[in-house]
Design a protein around this motif. Structure first.
Motif, PDB file in Angstrom:
ATOM      1  N   GLU A 112       0.809  -1.218   0.000  1.00 29.02           N
ATOM      2  CA  GLU A 112       0.000   0.000   0.000  1.00 29.02           C
ATOM      3  C   GLU A 112       0.842   1.269   0.000  1.00 29.02           C
ATOM      4  N   PRO A 168       7.277   9.397  -1.055  1.00 32.88           N
ATOM      5  CA  PRO A 168       7.696  10.663  -1.633  1.00 32.88           C
ATOM      6  C   PRO A 168       9.156  10.539  -2.080  1.00 32.88           C
ATOM      7  N   ILE A 210       6.776  12.697  -4.695  1.00 35.55           N
ATOM      8  CA  ILE A 210       5.697  12.404  -5.637  1.00 35.55           C
ATOM      9  C   ILE A 210       4.877  13.690  -5.706  1.00 35.55           C
ATOM     10  N   ASP A 211       4.168  13.893  -6.787  1.00 39.89           N
ATOM     11  CA  ASP A 211       3.313  15.074  -6.888  1.00 39.89           C
ATOM     12  C   ASP A 211       2.259  15.014  -5.785  1.00 39.89           C
ATOM     13  N   PRO A 212       2.158  16.071  -4.955  1.00 38.93           N
ATOM     14  CA  PRO A 212       1.210  16.027  -3.836  1.00 38.93           C
ATOM     15  C   PRO A 212      -0.240  15.788  -4.254  1.00 38.93           C
ATOM     16  N   GLU A 213      -0.643  16.305  -5.419  1.00 38.45           N
ATOM     17  CA  GLU A 213      -2.035  16.113  -5.874  1.00 38.45           C
ATOM     18  C   GLU A 213      -2.293  14.635  -6.187  1.00 38.45           C
ATOM     19  N   ALA A 259      -0.596  12.189  -4.940  1.00 43.27           N
ATOM     20  CA  ALA A 259      -0.524  11.490  -3.657  1.00 43.27           C
ATOM     21  C   ALA A 259      -1.870  11.547  -2.939  1.00 43.27           C
ATOM     22  N   ALA A 260      -2.511  12.724  -2.961  1.00 40.83           N
ATOM     23  CA  ALA A 260      -3.804  12.892  -2.286  1.00 40.83           C
ATOM     24  C   ALA A 260      -4.844  11.953  -2.895  1.00 40.83           C
ATOM     25  N   VAL A 279      -4.332   8.354  -1.802  1.00 40.34           N
ATOM     26  CA  VAL A 279      -4.799   8.074  -0.433  1.00 40.34           C
ATOM     27  C   VAL A 279      -6.297   7.812  -0.441  1.00 40.34           C
ATOM     28  N   ARG A 309      -4.325   3.908  -0.893  1.00 44.29           N
ATOM     29  CA  ARG A 309      -2.878   3.828  -0.722  1.00 44.29           C
ATOM     30  C   ARG A 309      -2.471   4.639   0.508  1.00 44.29           C
ATOM     31  N   VAL A 310      -1.249   4.426   0.954  1.00 38.67           N
ATOM     32  CA  VAL A 310      -0.747   5.084   2.160  1.00 38.67           C
ATOM     33  C   VAL A 310       0.586   5.757   1.822  1.00 38.67           C
ATOM     34  N   ILE A 311       0.701   7.066   2.134  1.00 43.72           N
ATOM     35  CA  ILE A 311       1.975   7.750   1.917  1.00 43.72           C
ATOM     36  C   ILE A 311       2.919   7.307   3.037  1.00 43.72           C
ATOM     37  N   SER A 367       5.008   7.224   5.942  1.00 42.03           N
ATOM     38  CA  SER A 367       5.415   8.215   6.941  1.00 42.03           C
ATOM     39  C   SER A 367       5.862   7.538   8.234  1.00 42.03           C
ATOM     40  N   TRP A 370       5.184  16.371   3.466  1.00 47.10           N
ATOM     41  CA  TRP A 370       6.391  15.692   3.965  1.00 47.10           C
ATOM     42  C   TRP A 370       7.587  16.627   4.052  1.00 47.10           C
ATOM     43  N   TYR A 375     -12.449  11.086   6.162  1.00 42.31           N
ATOM     44  CA  TYR A 375     -11.496  10.013   5.966  1.00 42.31           C
ATOM     45  C   TYR A 375     -11.626   9.015   7.100  1.00 42.31           C
ATOM     46  N   VAL A 411      -4.726  -4.405   1.647  1.00 44.80           N
ATOM     47  CA  VAL A 411      -4.479  -2.981   1.921  1.00 44.80           C
ATOM     48  C   VAL A 411      -3.759  -2.353   0.720  1.00 44.80           C
ATOM     49  N   GLY A 412      -4.198  -1.168   0.343  1.00 44.96           N
ATOM     50  CA  GLY A 412      -3.600  -0.480  -0.799  1.00 44.96           C
ATOM     51  C   GLY A 412      -4.337  -0.725  -2.099  1.00 44.96           C
ATOM     52  N   VAL A 434       2.603  13.368   9.845  1.00 49.57           N
ATOM     53  CA  VAL A 434       2.052  12.017   9.845  1.00 49.57           C
ATOM     54  C   VAL A 434       0.522  12.061   9.851  1.00 49.57           C
ATOM     55  N   LEU A 464      -0.858  13.387   6.383  1.00 52.46           N
ATOM     56  CA  LEU A 464      -0.702  12.407   5.292  1.00 52.46           C
ATOM     57  C   LEU A 464      -1.694  11.265   5.454  1.00 52.46           C
ATOM     58  N   GLY A 507      -4.866  12.039   3.865  1.00 50.18           N
ATOM     59  CA  GLY A 507      -4.829  12.468   2.470  1.00 50.18           C
ATOM     60  C   GLY A 507      -4.619  13.956   2.251  1.00 50.18           C
ATOM     61  N   THR A 517      -1.884  16.378   1.528  1.00 49.84           N
ATOM     62  CA  THR A 517      -0.506  16.162   1.088  1.00 49.84           C
ATOM     63  C   THR A 517       0.247  17.458   0.823  1.00 49.84           C
ATOM     64  N   SER A 518      -0.432  18.603   0.960  1.00 53.03           N
ATOM     65  CA  SER A 518       0.280  19.873   0.820  1.00 53.03           C
ATOM     66  C   SER A 518      -0.385  20.913   1.703  1.00 53.03           C
TER      67      SER A 518
END
Lengths: 406, 406
Positions: free
Chosen positions: A186, A190, A192-195, A197-198, A201, A205-207, A209, B32, B49, B79-80, B160, B163, B166, B168-169
């Motif tokens: 999962e 990073p 990775i493009d934050p958009e 990545a969002a 999630v 998926r899981v970033i 951390s 991050w 979420y 997962v993922g 943490v 992220l 979700g 991410t910025s």
């Protein structure tokens, strides 16, 4: 994960300590590079410092026996200059700036504004005692004094104190080498493009951390450990196994995040190392540790706070032991109860010893004449407000030694 | 230095704040990369979420209404994976791993070890309630929840938490740019051979460590300030003046160490900026500050601890203000009195709010279901020993928000 059975009490981590190899290699480093390293020997002053009386104010260096009196100005010693050639005779004075060694024949400094210049002469109208406005020889440190004990993590305060008395290098243990492996199909690592990545999630998926948080904690609170490599892997077990085997050859310790439980995709279990599997801690029950050839392999939860819990309870005590840490680093501003009155109209900063008593932290001022001298018993600096503090008052302390017991 | 007259009370630093320019520029950074930066806007959850029920254990996703019962295994969601195509009909189950979104039609997870496999079928012998072993939609965070307040320095714990749901910025203020000038003919700047350095100290030279200590404090405790340049200069005043003028053009603030008093070689005085010269603080009386075109110039003592005192009392409040910091970073392990009973047989780590009461620090547990969720009121995590803690017990807390008042 599945429910684990037969969990170990967290105190059982003590059983691991005799099984791991401690760092033995020692290296000599410059004092200015030593912060965060573990002292490998007691650091002992090789000489008195200062070697000569040292001016504590700008003014006129004179012989105290000749005060009050008139002096002929025969020279100057500015801070940083070395003028052992300059010797004062009877009735002679030299201009000195704060920090300068007094010329031979002088033992007191008359502050510039306490003297009157009369052409070539300097008139001093009252008596100045021996060592008035002077730091006497050996007043910062005496030869043979222990400034830092073996096993202490060197702080920036120690560095300043050692340099101040001319100790410019010391022996430290080499850093402990750690590899971290984050596992999980999962995971998205990073950069990775934050958009993007969002969006990932929101699709489950899981970033990554968890390993980042573990790495942050270790780098911040255990700077004597070097995180040499961080790998983010999917749940292909043979790949995880190969990484663990390589890390065990290259590093002193290995941390695996994720896959700590006993389910089908859980790696720590499948590695077959045995050890302690699961602790009576919440969150973080799947936390595990095994020792392979003297090197610990830690299995931590894939959840950040659960993994952090595992680091604090299980990983940190083992790595501290391996790194030969007797006294760790402290950090940050603390509230402490002061155990003595501190008088003074001005706002003060004072060096303190810190102890944990009933009801919390207690700060005891340490009398040190010199402003940057290091003391192996000092643990921090306390702010005393204008007007002073009374015994029992709560004061702010910047701690630089670890306050945790045990 | 000479004795200074007409010293300012340290509280007078408040007069400086309205004169300095605060940072206005805002930039968007990946979460991050945000640790240590100052949030420029409230960070608000843009969605619930998790968006779907999420497995909290490995096992079989089923409809709770159909338990107890026998289910046909029709698929798996690890997962993922994102499997909104998988929809369970009556009597159907899917294998899920912890963290996976449940397929449509399922609202509970039967742990693997609580079910019995009978060929293609899964037998569940007792009732499982709705959301058993499941994190319901929105259970980590609800759309519109404020996760981080404007003016808060972002911590690794916040990263943490963001992220995890979700985000991410985020928008942060640009870093404050600082230049530091160490002055003094006596100074020797590393790198240099440590043996040579030791010899020089015995001859009256000083290894530069004051500006290094100042720089260390700022980088550690004010990571939203970037030390862009550190110059070590002798006491040639025109050179110092030229450096100050260049730094004032390039950076937001300037710190000068050494030469803060009123003697002949003292630079701050000769710069002629006016401002507040000398504070009622000990050590560190010559500490000074002037504002030139909205930019502060600080004069600090050449002695390390005296300079640090100046940083803590005078520099830090001004730079925090310029950087728009409402709530700073906390650090390290603290002792705190817990304000509520925490029950539990296992060793625990719990998120806490921290407050400074009479007699010191007080920790109040915050109930959060999810392990890594961030809470704008949380200030740290507390270790609760096996067996729990009683109200009034002293516990260890890793603090991540600044505890200092004001």
């Amino acid at each position: 994960m599945r429910y684990l059975t037969g969990l170990n009490p967290v105190s059982k981590v003590a059983d691991i300590l005799p099984q791991v190899k401690r760092v033995e290699e020692v290296e000599k480093v410059a004092a200015w590079d030593a912060a965060g390293r573990v002292a490998a020997r007691d650091v002992v002053a090789p000489h008195d410092y200062p070697p000569y009386p040292r001016a504590a104010y700008d003014g006129y260096a004179v012989s105290s026996e000749e005060t009050p009196g008139r002096f002929k100005l025969v020279g100057a010693v500015l801070v940083g200059q070395y003028r052992r050639d300059l010797v004062l005779g009877r009735g002679e004075a030299a201009y000195v700036t704060v920090g300068a060694f007094l010329p031979e024949g002088a033992d007191a400094v008359v502050p510039e504004e306490a003297a009157r210049k009369e052409g070539e002469l300097v008139a001093v109208e009252r008596r100045f005692e021996k060592y008035a406005n002077v730091d006497p020889p050996g007043s910062y440190v005496r030869k043979g004094t222990v400034l830092l004990r073996q096993g202490t993590v060197v702080t920036p305060f120690d560095v300043v104190g050692l340099l101040d008395v001319g100790i410019t290098s010391l022996y430290v243990y080499r850093k402990l080498r750690l590899g971290i492996i984050a596992t999980g199909d999962e995971l998205v690592a990073p950069p990775i493009d934050p958009e993007v990545a969002a969006e990932l999630v929101m699709r489950g998926r899981v970033i990554e951390s968890t390993a980042s948080l573990v790495s942050w904690y270790i780098q911040t609170y255990m700077p004597y450990v070097e995180v040499r490599e961080k790998a983010v892997l999917g749940d292909r077990h043979e790949e995880v196994r190969a990484a663990v085997e390589r890390f065990l050859q290259q590093y002193d310790a290995v941390v695996i995040t994720g896959g700590a439980g006993p389910s089908e995709i859980d790696h720590f279990y499948k590695l077959g190392f045995g050890g302690l599997r699961g602790f009576r801690m919440k969150p973080g029950r799947p936390t595990s540790v095994a020792v392979v050839g003297g090197k610990p392999v830690f299995g931590l939860s894939g959840y950040p706070i659960s993994a952090l819990h595992g680091v604090v309870r299980i990983v940190e005590p083992v790595l501290r032991h391996m790194a030969n840490v007797a006294r760790g680093l402290g950090h940050g501003w603390h509230y402490a109860v002061i155990t003595q009155d501190v008088q003074g109209e001005m706002a003060q900063i004072v060096r303190v010893r810190l102890e944990v008593g009933e009801g919390g932290l207690q700060a005891t001022p340490i009398k040190t004449r010199h402003h940057s001298f290091t003391d192996p018993d000092a643990c921090g600096v306390a702010l005393v407000p204008p007007g002073g503090a009374k015994r029992g008052d709560v004061v702010l302390v910047l701690a630089y030694r670890d306050l945790r017991r045990g």
